[in-house]
Design an enzyme around this catalytic site. Structure first.
Site: not given
Ligand code: GRF
Length: 199
Positions: A18-20, A71, A96, A99, A113, A115
């Site tokens: 969850g860093s993003n 689903k 992961m 959708v 999203n 990527h």
């Molecule tokens: C990130 O590299 C994002 O681009 C990809 O999955 C990773 C998630 O990292 N979709 P985090 O959980 O946000 O740290």
């Protein structure tokens, strides 16, 4: 053109660290994005991001696909939760799960999203490894709309990251991630402002 002053309600979907998610929440809480992080949804009960969300004061709901027979039912349950929190936008952040139609239909053009590659190259899993295998000199990250075509929706924003000769997956991923954390809040603000302007 009259811009609405009300803030958009955001749900962030995670599966892992969850860093993003943290960068999005912090940007919203710092008023750098005109939005409120109303809920985090994790499909994994042990996702590290859950505690991080709670520390930042954002409620977290765990919805595991394993608890539903298909689903459609899984996503209908998510939609019920999203309506309860009056969610306007969904930001996937390391979520992961692909959708499906229910969610796409409930939030048309409202799911984005991030990527870790310059789409449309290196879609899918292990994008950084794919970049190294191919020998590209530049990779990066992309924020895009989510559609039924995985990693294939319209691009909102991108950032380029140089691939260094001695890069490993870890070193390249770490440098891309720093840029992801800058890019994602800016992309969210961009789509929110665009939608407000269209009203
Ligand atoms: C990130 O590299 C994002 O681009 C990809 O999955 C990773 C998630 O990292 N979709 P985090 O959980 O946000 O740290």
């Amino acid at each position: 053109m009259v811009l609405s002053l009300s803030k958009a309600n955001i749900a962030i979907f995670i599966s892992g660290r969850g860093s993003n998610m943290v960068s999005l929440i912090e940007a919203m809480q710092a008023n750098e994005v005109d939005a409120i992080p109303v809920v985090v949804i994790s499909d994994q009960s042990d996702a590290k991001g859950i505690t991080r969300a709670q520390t930042l004061g954002v409620p977290c709901e765990i919805v595991s696909q394993n608890n539903f027979s298909n689903k459609e039912l899984f996503e209908r349950h998510i939609i019920t939760l999203l309506r309860r929190y009056h969610v306007d936008w969904i930001a996937l952040a390391g979520y992961m799960v692909i959708v499906g139609q229910e969610l796409l239909a409930a939030y048309p053009d409202r799911i984005i999203n991030i990527h870790p590659s310059l789409l449309p190259t290196f879609k899918g899993l292990n994008a950084q490894q794919q970049a190294l295998d191919y020998g590209v000199k530049y990779s990066g990250c992309t924020v895009h709309y989510v559609t039924a075509n995985v990693d294939g929706g319209k691009i909102i924003n991108q950032c380029v990251v140089e691939v260094k000769p001695n890069d490993t997956v870890d070193s390249l991923s770490a440098r891309i991630l720093i840029k992801e954390h800058e890019l994602y809040p800016r992309a969210l603000q961009k789509v929110i402002l665009k939608t407000k302007g269209e009203k």
